[in-house]
Design an enzyme around this catalytic site. Sequence first.
Site, PDB file in Angstrom:
ATOM      1  N   SER A  94     -10.082   9.351   9.803  1.00 39.53           N
ATOM      2  CA  SER A  94      -9.465   8.044   9.619  1.00 39.53           C
ATOM      3  C   SER A  94      -8.309   8.204   8.656  1.00 39.53           C
ATOM      4  O   SER A  94      -8.218   9.221   7.948  1.00 39.53           O
ATOM      5  CB  SER A  94     -10.491   7.062   9.037  1.00 39.53           C
ATOM      6  OG  SER A  94      -9.876   5.883   8.563  1.00 39.53           O
ATOM      7  N   TYR A 107     -17.296   4.314   3.382  1.00 41.66           N
ATOM      8  CA  TYR A 107     -16.533   4.852   4.509  1.00 41.66           C
ATOM      9  C   TYR A 107     -15.470   5.822   4.022  1.00 41.66           C
ATOM     10  O   TYR A 107     -15.307   6.921   4.583  1.00 41.66           O
ATOM     11  CB  TYR A 107     -15.901   3.704   5.287  1.00 41.66           C
ATOM     12  CG  TYR A 107     -15.266   4.108   6.589  1.00 41.66           C
ATOM     13  CD1 TYR A 107     -16.055   4.491   7.674  1.00 41.66           C
ATOM     14  CD2 TYR A 107     -13.886   4.103   6.754  1.00 41.66           C
ATOM     15  CE1 TYR A 107     -15.484   4.844   8.882  1.00 41.66           C
ATOM     16  CE2 TYR A 107     -13.302   4.463   7.955  1.00 41.66           C
ATOM     17  CZ  TYR A 107     -14.107   4.827   9.014  1.00 41.66           C
ATOM     18  OH  TYR A 107     -13.528   5.195  10.213  1.00 41.66           O
TER      19      TYR A 107
END
Length: 275
Positions: A133, A146
């Site tokens: 990401s 995350y």
Amino acid sequence: MTKSILITGSSSGIGYAAAHTLQGRGWRVFASVRKPEDKARLEQEGFESVLLNCADTTSIDGGLAEVLERTGGRLDALFNNAGFGLPGAVEDLPTDGLRETFETNVFGLHHLTRAVIPTMRAQGHGRIVQHSSGFGRHVMKWRGAYNASKHAVEGLTDTLRLEMRGTGIFISTLNTGPVTSKFRINSIPHFERWIDWENSADPDRYKRELFHHLYEDTGRAPFQKEPDAVVRRLIHAIESPNPRPRYHITGATHIAEGLRRFLPQRALDAIAARL
């Protein structure tokens, strides 16, 4: 010979789009999912689907064994796509909630990656694509679990890429920005399970800064792309004779990388604190 790929997290979003596109390009796609009902749905659509829960090593081993049995022991590519978010302030993040995030986003990815390497070594080639990401290289508030999991994926993947040089196994990372998916909706149960926001140091901050984005559809984010934007980079990573080590996807990740090169950390912190 038809090339084969195993895709994790194929029930919706990027994994689902990748399965459709690659099957249309002639790949033999094994679309893995966690739920039997999703497996049945994908099989009705003409996919070869396997049950594979990335938080369960027994499930990972069983799913991969089923794939290899069907292919006769070969696998050309792996797309580690499965993952989820647990929103909340780091000071309110229980260790067990962080551990649950890592089980899927890091440990499951790592276990499956290690499990496919012997097959790829034996056949002399392979492609492993890790879906990280933009938050694997940058951070934003409320995304501590995350952010941390994707930073871990970055460290493992960068090291593995160096160690696989000369083996015929190419390792690529996808650094994706905002993409249309069920990611926000899927993160709500994790938030409600783990974050005791009402007893946090500042409950009103959750209401002011997080709830609007978590519980409401606020429309398209700046630079948001459809899943096909990710799939195009995936195709290059698994089909090009010279795949890139890293693919930045959406304008947001490119801008963040540019700022990282030219601004000091204090300035980057000031920008991120306002987002």
